[in-house]
Design a protein around this motif. Sequence first.
Motif, short mmCIF file in Angstrom:
data_model
loop_
_atom_site.label_atom_id
_atom_site.label_comp_id
_atom_site.label_asym_id
_atom_site.label_seq_id
_atom_site.Cartn_x
_atom_site.Cartn_y
_atom_site.Cartn_z
N ASN A 114 0.82 -1.21 0.00
CA ASN A 114 0.00 0.00 0.00
C ASN A 114 0.86 1.26 0.00
O ASN A 114 0.55 2.22 -0.70
N VAL A 125 0.80 4.22 -2.80
CA VAL A 125 0.51 5.63 -2.51
C VAL A 125 1.69 6.50 -2.93
O VAL A 125 1.51 7.62 -3.41
N ALA A 142 1.32 7.04 -6.51
CA ALA A 142 0.22 7.97 -6.76
C ALA A 142 0.70 9.40 -6.62
O ALA A 142 0.41 10.26 -7.46
N MET A 151 -4.68 9.69 -9.07
CA MET A 151 -5.34 9.16 -7.89
C MET A 151 -5.76 7.70 -7.99
O MET A 151 -6.28 7.15 -7.03
N GLN A 166 -4.43 5.25 -5.29
CA GLN A 166 -5.04 5.41 -3.97
C GLN A 166 -6.35 4.64 -3.90
O GLN A 166 -6.70 4.07 -2.86
N THR A 213 -5.61 1.16 -3.37
CA THR A 213 -5.27 0.96 -1.96
C THR A 213 -6.52 0.80 -1.10
O THR A 213 -6.55 -0.02 -0.18
N PHE A 221 1.46 8.01 4.91
CA PHE A 221 0.41 8.35 3.95
C PHE A 221 0.10 9.85 4.02
O PHE A 221 -0.09 10.50 2.98
N ALA A 269 -2.00 11.90 1.00
CA ALA A 269 -3.17 11.04 0.92
C ALA A 269 -3.96 11.16 2.22
O ALA A 269 -3.92 10.29 3.08
N LEU A 304 -6.71 8.45 2.79
CA LEU A 304 -6.15 7.14 3.13
C LEU A 304 -5.56 7.14 4.53
O LEU A 304 -5.56 6.10 5.20
N GLY A 341 -5.96 13.84 -3.23
CA GLY A 341 -6.07 12.86 -2.15
C GLY A 341 -7.10 13.21 -1.11
O GLY A 341 -7.20 12.53 -0.11
N ILE A 345 -11.43 11.88 -4.43
CA ILE A 345 -11.34 10.41 -4.40
C ILE A 345 -12.71 9.80 -4.58
O ILE A 345 -12.89 8.82 -5.31
#
Lengths: 104, 171
Positions: free
Chosen positions: A43, A47, A50, A56, A59, A62, B44, B49, B52, B126, B131
């Motif tokens: 993961n 990322v 990404a 994106m 993600q 993920t 992350f 992100a 996430l 992100g 998303i």
Amino acid sequence: MISLTSYAFVSMILFSIGVIGVIARRNIFVIYMSIELMLNGVNLFLVTFARYHFNMDPQIITIMVISIAAAEAAIFLSVIILLYRSKKSLDTDIFTSLSQGEKA
Amino acid sequence: MSNLIFIALSFLAIMGGIMMLVYKNPMYSALGLLVSILAVAGLFALLNATFLFMVQIIVYAGAIMTLILFLLMFLNIKEENLPKEPKKYFLIGIGALVMIPFNVVILKAVSNLPNADMNIKEGDFGDIKPIGLQLYNDWILSFELVSILLLVALVGSIVLAKRKKTNKENS
């Protein structure tokens, strides 16, 4: 500035620790947790890419991986409960049979 | 500043993984994995992100690790139930030797890519809204498949946990 290679290094180390855990340990809980650690390493790699390509889609892959890991956790842990109830041990070497009645 | 945060978080992630690998008691291993997962969530956040980051903390650290810790307490594992591992460090060494060439290949391939700025950028990359838009526009089929998979896992774990009782009733 943090380079792409350092993120790749961290995620490869995490993945390798997961593989080593699956190879070296005999406790079934630790093997399951090593699989989770491998998923985490992959993961982190996704990322990172990404962010690198500013796209994106990785993600979202993920998110899929995390939800599949949740489903896997439910199944794996109930299987562990069944095995522990019938054998009273966490050793992977004696888990040769999935049947409940048969004595190994 | 972000260099220091990156170094600290990656140190925590790797140390948590090594803790998980070497401790004999599965409870300590689970705590090491928890540290590692939280550090990965921080990485992350360093990679823009944000959604996430929240998902990792809620789903992994909140749901899956709670399930593992609850199960460890529920099974009441004693010292004699744990497997004996006399050759553990030898096997860890062999595993490390096996993984070295793989790591070298991947790192060589990645380091040949053109370098780019990986710092935190302003903007909504992100975030939750872009998303969600991308998830429901481009990835709707895999979203539905994952929902079916979660339903199957739910039903399957209930069936597995109830199996002993139904066997007794049948026989």
